[in-house]
Design a protein around this motif. Structure first.
Motif, PDB file in Angstrom:
ATOM      1  N   ARG A 172       0.859  -1.168   0.000  1.00  0.00           N
ATOM      2  CA  ARG A 172       0.000   0.000   0.000  1.00  0.00           C
ATOM      3  C   ARG A 172       0.902   1.226   0.000  1.00  0.00           C
ATOM      4  N   VAL A 173       0.366   2.373  -0.407  1.00  0.00           N
ATOM      5  CA  VAL A 173       1.171   3.591  -0.465  1.00  0.00           C
ATOM      6  C   VAL A 173       1.776   3.918   0.891  1.00  0.00           C
ATOM      7  N   CYS A 184       2.898  -1.059  -6.197  1.00  0.00           N
ATOM      8  CA  CYS A 184       1.614  -0.788  -5.542  1.00  0.00           C
ATOM      9  C   CYS A 184       0.545  -0.540  -6.603  1.00  0.00           C
ATOM     10  N   VAL A 186      -2.513   1.831  -7.631  1.00  0.00           N
ATOM     11  CA  VAL A 186      -2.936   3.197  -7.312  1.00  0.00           C
ATOM     12  C   VAL A 186      -3.911   3.701  -8.369  1.00  0.00           C
ATOM     13  N   ARG A 207      -2.617   7.854  -5.928  1.00  0.00           N
ATOM     14  CA  ARG A 207      -3.111   7.653  -4.559  1.00  0.00           C
ATOM     15  C   ARG A 207      -3.795   6.294  -4.435  1.00  0.00           C
ATOM     16  N   ASP A 208      -3.810   5.813  -3.209  1.00  0.00           N
ATOM     17  CA  ASP A 208      -4.760   4.767  -2.823  1.00  0.00           C
ATOM     18  C   ASP A 208      -5.413   5.230  -1.526  1.00  0.00           C
TER      19      ASP A 208
END
Length: 827
Positions: A172-173, A184, A186, A207-208
């Protein structure tokens, strides 16, 4: 040219040299990072951020160099470079700022799109189809791929990756951290085209649900139009921290949708060799397309029986896992299978070539009188070693047969190979035939000329001068004629030797490449000896063999060949090894010293001179060079003569001197009339002066490990302790390791194994010219696979010599193509 452009020009030239040297970080003394640090400000706008050159692998250095050269060309072609370079070097690029920049206002026209490739035919692809039929291959892409040797779809399937990036661990980010490769999933928040330095590029905010990460792609402005807000991406690469923000620089990416198959991210991702204008990403996509379309068309050359005995996977599974492995274990199993195929075909080739040579040709049987051989050996001023006697027995047993000898005699520097060769020549002469020795250099040919005469006539031999010697050999009841044939002879002298040889009046002819000229006729040649044989190509060795009546061939080398290469390079030769040094040979004390210790090195030499000894000083060049920071022989000779040893006799020897000059200088050194001989590497082989006890090699970082060992072998030939001083001025890390290795290891066989492990067979001594095709999957450390491949090749050829059994049909067809291609490459 401005002052700020000069470092860019210099770096451009340095990278060209690095490419020619295989990116070994030796073009700059002390390593390329030293240069980059010195001109960090001037180069900043062209290079931007980059990892330390020394920390990169050769493949990574090649990729970085391509990018750097492209950037520098743009810099040099811009009329604004000189005005803006200093300001840009001190300003943070926009991609380092905490907020994403807006697209440049002046960009009103549409960015140029990549050219649309022509439509492709709808029929399925075949392995033999030209790559132009593949989706995404335009005419320009086709040209670039052909420069890599990729012409058809099958070539793509066998374009193996240099390495794999491990993008298999998803994060995850919020879990991302600077350093290793990371992957990742995103969503695109924003993607904009921007100017980074002078380059149109793309930057994006991704982003996530755990956080935000930024990404930049240099020189790829069109990506901003593809990365639509809300699109989901798998993104992989290394992260850096700029202004407190995590940033992917030039990461791999893929759009994640229902058809997501993880070609570029989220797995072990292949990295292929490429060329300018052809991205790794494009190659990866084309390889994937080729595998999907044509993998089921690849036929397995190995029968079920061989696969079962060896425990190897099928060829189709191996090819899939070689490119896109499920995990590291799958990749290793795939590489093992493909390496086996390469080594198996090579062993099939050398074994079949050996069988043909043994069965299709007939030589003259040379049954030497045992008393004559014994009389020769008894005349030597030393007792032959057990290894010499063993090698001689093997050679004499070979030449007693009408089956032509094809033997390699290998031994370390000073192990006594020439004695074995001289005894074999006696056998040829007693059979009323001729013998020949071909050496790679004139100075080595001259040394053989005098050594052979001395060995056959005894230690009281006095040369009459010139290129013809008539001697009374020990154990032979007639006078022998020995001739020296080299390129430096006068025309009349050369023609006289031609006439004597063709009339059968020369018993032993010794020479260089001049021996294989069409004008040279050696009608009764029954024994052909090739010294330092790895310096000759396959065609040159064959040309000497064609001079006679299917002569017996003895190849010699003072470069010990590791066992792992013996089977590979010389599977068609029988091998004799002299692994025992004559009694009394000294172990040469070897020391690696810096330029700062030059005066101490001169003092070591002076101490030896005062004891009545002599010394060599070897320089890489003849004359001083502006571009290479190292001592030159002419300059060093003048300095030593005037400033360092004005009370001693200093001589000079190099390759541009005439034969007469070289003979005069070497004669003076051998007689002790010269105390210090300054020379180029022309003395690497063939020089035997027992009173010489010091070898100072200046600019030692510019020599290979094998060459340094050969030079070291010029001392330690007498009863006195001897020294080899390896002097280097700020060597790079690779050169330092090489010189330190020479300090620790004096045994040539161990040194050869280490050299082979470090550099691989291609660089070891030019594997291709020795008749060995390049490999794609096999590595120099694959000795177990090599032994397995040879065992299976021997077993198969014994059971099915002409590969006529049905289960070997595919192998038979493939082997014939392999044989034709290989012989064409090395002829």
């Amino acid at each position: 040219m401005t002052d700020t452009q000069k470092p860019i020009r210099s770096l451009y030239d340095i990278l060209r040299q690095e490419r020619a040297r295989g990116f070994d970080d030796s073009a700059v003394i002390g390593g390329l990072d030293r240069f980059l640090l010195r001109f960090e400000t001037e180069l900043a706008s062209a290079l931007g951020e980059h990892p330390a050159y020394a920390s990169m692998s050769p493949e990574q250095r090649a990729e970085w160099a391509d990018s750097a050269v492209h950037s520098m060309r743009e810099t040099l072609s811009s009329t604004r470079a000189a005005k803006t370079q200093t300001r840009r070097a001190t300003r943070l690029p926009r991609h380092l700022q905490s907020q994403p920049s807006q697209p440049a206002k002046q960009q009103n026209r549409e960015p140029r799109k990549p050219p649309t490739p022509p439509a492709k035919p709808a029929r399925p692809l075949h392995l033999s189809d030209r790559i132009s039929l593949m989706r995404g291959v335009s005419s320009s892409v086709q040209t670039r791929m052909e420069s890599l040797g990729i012409e058809n779809v099958g070539d793509l399937i066998y374009l193996f990756p240099n390495r794999h990036n491990d993008f298999s661990a998803l994060k995850r980010v919020a879990q991302l951290a600077p350093g290793d490769d990371q992957t990742c999933i995103v969503h695109v928040w924003e993607a904009t085209e921007t100017m980074l330095g002078k380059r149109k590029s793309t930057q994006a905010v991704l982003r996530d649900d755990t956080g935000i990460v930024r990404a930049v792609w240099f020189n790829r402005p069109w990506l901003a139009r593809q990365l639509k807000p809300g699109a989901q991406l798998a993104i992989s690469g290394k992260l850096s921290v700029f202004m407190g923000n995590l940033v992917f620089q030039g990461p791999e990416y893929e759009f994640v949708d229902a058809s997501y198959e993880r070609t570029h991210t989220g797995r072990l991702v292949p990295v292929y060799p490429t060329t300018r204008g052809l991205s790794i990403r494009m190659l990866r996509s084309l390889v994937s397309q080729a595998l999907d379309a044509c993998l089921d068309q690849v036929e397995d050359i190995l029968s079920e029986d061989i696969r079962h005995k060896t425990g190897l996977m099928s060829i189709r599974n191996a090819l899939q896992q070689m490119h896109f492995p499920d995990d590291s274990a799958s990749f290793n199993a795939a590489r093992r299978r493909l390496a086996f195929d390469e080594l198996f075909m090579l062993q099939m080739l050398v074994l079949s070539r050996r069988n043909e040579w043994k069965t299709e040709n007939r030589s003259v049987a040379l049954d030497a009188d045992a008393k004559s051989i014994s009389a020769f050996l008894d005349s030597l001023p030393f007792e032959p070693t057990g290894a010499q006697e063993s090698a001689l027995r093997e050679v004499l047993d070979d030449i007693r047969s009408t089956t032509p000898m094809s033997r390699l005699l290998q031994g370390d520097v000073g192990s006594g190979k020439t004695v074995v060769a001289a005894a074999a020549m006696i056998a040829a002469i007693l059979g009323e035939k001729q013998a020949a020795i071909m050496a790679p250099t004139e100075i080595l040919a001259e040394q053989h000329f005098f050594t052979i005469c001395t060995l056959l006539a005894g230690q009281d031999f006095e040369p009459a001068g010139g290129s013809i010697e008539r001697i009374q050999a020990l154990g032979i009841d007639r006078q022998l004629t020995v001739a020296l044939l080299i390129g430096g002879l006068r025309k009349r002298e050369r023609e006289d030797i031609y006439a004597l040889i063709s009339a059968g009046l020369v018993d032993i002819v010794i020479g260089t490449h001049a021996l294989i000229q069409s004008a040279v006729d050696i009608p009764n040649l029954a024994l052909a000896i090739v010294d330092e044989q790895h310096r000759f190509g396959v065609a040159q060795r064959a040309a000497l063999r064609d001079k006679g009546i299917e002569p017996h061939v003895l190849a010699m080398t003072a470069t010990p060949i590791p066992r792992s290469l013996e089977l590979t390079l010389y599977g068609d030769l029988d091998i004799s090894i002299i692994d025992e040094m004559p009694p009394g040979r000294q172990t040469v004390q070897t020391r690696f010293i810096n330029e700062d210790a030059r005066n101490s090195a001169y003092e070591v030499i002076r101490n030896q001179l005062e004891k009545g000894r002599q010394a060599f000083v070897v320089c890489p060049l003849i004359d001083e060079s502006e571009s290479i920071d190292t001592k030159a022989a002419q300059e060093e000779y003048e300095r030593l003569s005037v400033s360092v040893y004005p009370d001693r006799s200093v001589g000079l020897l190099h390759g541009r001197m005439s034969l007469t000059e070289k003979e005069r200088v070497m004669g003076q050194f051998e007689r002790g009339e010269i105390d210090v001989l300054v020379a180029t590497p022309v003395i690497e082989v063939g020089i035997d002066v027992p009173n010489a006890t010091v070898m100072l090699i200046d600019g030692a970082e510019r020599f290979g490990l094998s060459q340094l060992h050969q030079l070291r072998g010029r001392v330690g030939r007498g009863l006195h302790e001897s020294y080899c001083l390896l002097m280097s001025k700020s060597p790079g890390s690779d050169a330092t390791q090489r010189l330190k290795l020479l300090e620790r290891i004096s045994d040539g066989f161990r040194l050869a194994e280490e050299d082979l492990r470090r550099r691989g067979p291609g660089d070891y001594f030019g594997a291709r010219q020795s008749g060995v095709p390049s490999s794609k999957a096999a590595q120099v450390t694959d000795q177990d696979i090599l032994a397995l491949a040879r065992r299976e090749a021997v077993r198969l050829l014994a059971a099915d010599p002409d590969l006529s059994r049905p289960e070997n049909h595919t192998l038979s067809l493939t082997f014939e193509k392999y044989r034709e291609r290989t012989l064409a490459e090395v002829s």
